[in-house]
Design an enzyme around this catalytic site. Structure first.
Site, mmCIF file in Angstrom:
data_model
loop_
_atom_site.group_PDB
_atom_site.id
_atom_site.type_symbol
_atom_site.label_atom_id
_atom_site.label_comp_id
_atom_site.label_asym_id
_atom_site.label_seq_id
_atom_site.Cartn_x
_atom_site.Cartn_y
_atom_site.Cartn_z
ATOM 1 N N TYR A 1 -11.536 -3.077 8.321
ATOM 2 C CA TYR A 1 -12.914 -2.704 8.620
ATOM 3 C C TYR A 1 -13.846 -3.219 7.522
ATOM 4 C CZ TYR A 1 -10.765 0.678 11.875
ATOM 5 O OH TYR A 1 -10.030 1.284 12.864
ATOM 6 N N ASN B 1 -20.776 15.684 17.742
ATOM 7 C CA ASN B 1 -19.317 15.609 17.867
ATOM 8 C C ASN B 1 -18.670 16.950 17.518
ATOM 9 O OD1 ASN B 1 -19.491 12.918 18.568
ATOM 10 N ND2 ASN B 1 -18.864 12.141 16.567
#
Length: 285
Positions: A54, A253
């Site tokens: 990443y 979330n």
């Protein structure tokens, strides 16, 4: 729905964590992304997933900065090694670099990001040596289909695999044909990446325009993203790791931990986006 998922090691983790794919790539968003990760930790989302891939380590550095003020023992840190680095001696250097970027002495879970050319036995042996060295506590894999898992578990030390991280969401349910049941039988939980669809615009449009999806989301007074996350989190043996790049998204979330979809809701979603009637190639992003 809040659930504790038990890893083969016996450790329990919450079925909702924080993904970090593409975090750390834009310097102008760095502070916002750090604050988002901290907001998640403050709300109990202490499982954080990253990878050396990443941003070529930028995500790990971002996570390292975010977690620095926290008690390391309260966090569950997951990172992933490139397939080309998953052998001797490269894995030891890759792991050391990951630890340095994160600013920690060990990982809770170290995953093979996807299968490459290094023999699986060699990768397992390296994982086990890293455990002996105290650099990692446990290891697992990512993007492994049924035959890959069968081969892995038949190897020496393969039984120590803690998870298989795969793409899974309402509109991509191919793993339910055979893989989820196999892993459940073996006591190995799934870690679902892209649980709210992520980088698949055509599928996202299909889901967001679906009348059943819209009706269920409206009935619960939640967003479609929250509904998608709730669908994944309500499955057995699955840990969802959605990415959130702002405090607002993290809160949305975290709120899903309090959402319970009814049996009727789940049946309607199942009818709208059914499991394929035969095996399909493993979806990978």
């Amino acid at each position: 729905m809040k659930q504790k998922i038990q890893l083969p090691s016996g450790q329990n983790v919450l079925n909702l964590g924080q993904g970090t794919w593409r975090l750390g790539e834009d310097p102008s968003k760095r502070q916002q992304e750090i604050e988002a990760l901290c907001a998640g930790i403050d709300r109990g989302l202490t499982l954080i997933d990253t990878a050396e891939m990443y941003g070529d380590g930028d995500s790990e550095e971002l996570v390292g900065e975010a977690i620095a003020p926290y008690n390391r023992e309260e966090l569950f840190l997951v990172s992933k090694v490139y397939p080309q680095n998953a052998g001797n001696p490269d894995m030891f250097e890759a792991c050391e670099q990951t630890l340095n970027r994160l600013g920690v002495d060990s990982l809770d879970l170290y995953l093979l990001h996807w299968r490459g050319r290094v023999p699986l036995q060699e990768t397992i042996d390296c994982f086990e040596e890293l455990k002996r060295q105290g650099k990692i506590k446990h290891w697992g894999v990512s993007n492994f289909d049924l035959e890959d898992m069968q081969e892995l578990l038949a190897l020496k030390g393969g039984e120590n695999c803690q998870t298989n991280q795969v793409l899974y969401h309402l509109a991509s349910r191919g793993i339910e044909v055979v893989l989820t049941n196999y892993l459940k039988e073996k006591g190995i939980p799934i870690m679902a990446y892209c649980p709210v669809i992520g980088q698949e615009p055509d599928l996202k449009d299909l889901v967001y325009s679906n009348q059943t999806v819209k009706e269920i989301a409206e009935a619960h007074n939640i967003s479609i993203i929250q509904l998608l996350l709730a669908f994944v989190m309500q499955q057995d043996n699955i840990i969802a790791i959605p990415k959130a790049s702002s405090e607002k998204h993290v809160q949305l979330n975290a709120d899903v931990l309090d959402i319970v979809l009814s049996e009727e809701d789940m049946l309607r979603l199942d009818a709208a986006f059914p499991v394929p009637d035969q095996r399909v190639p493993l979806s990978v992003q």
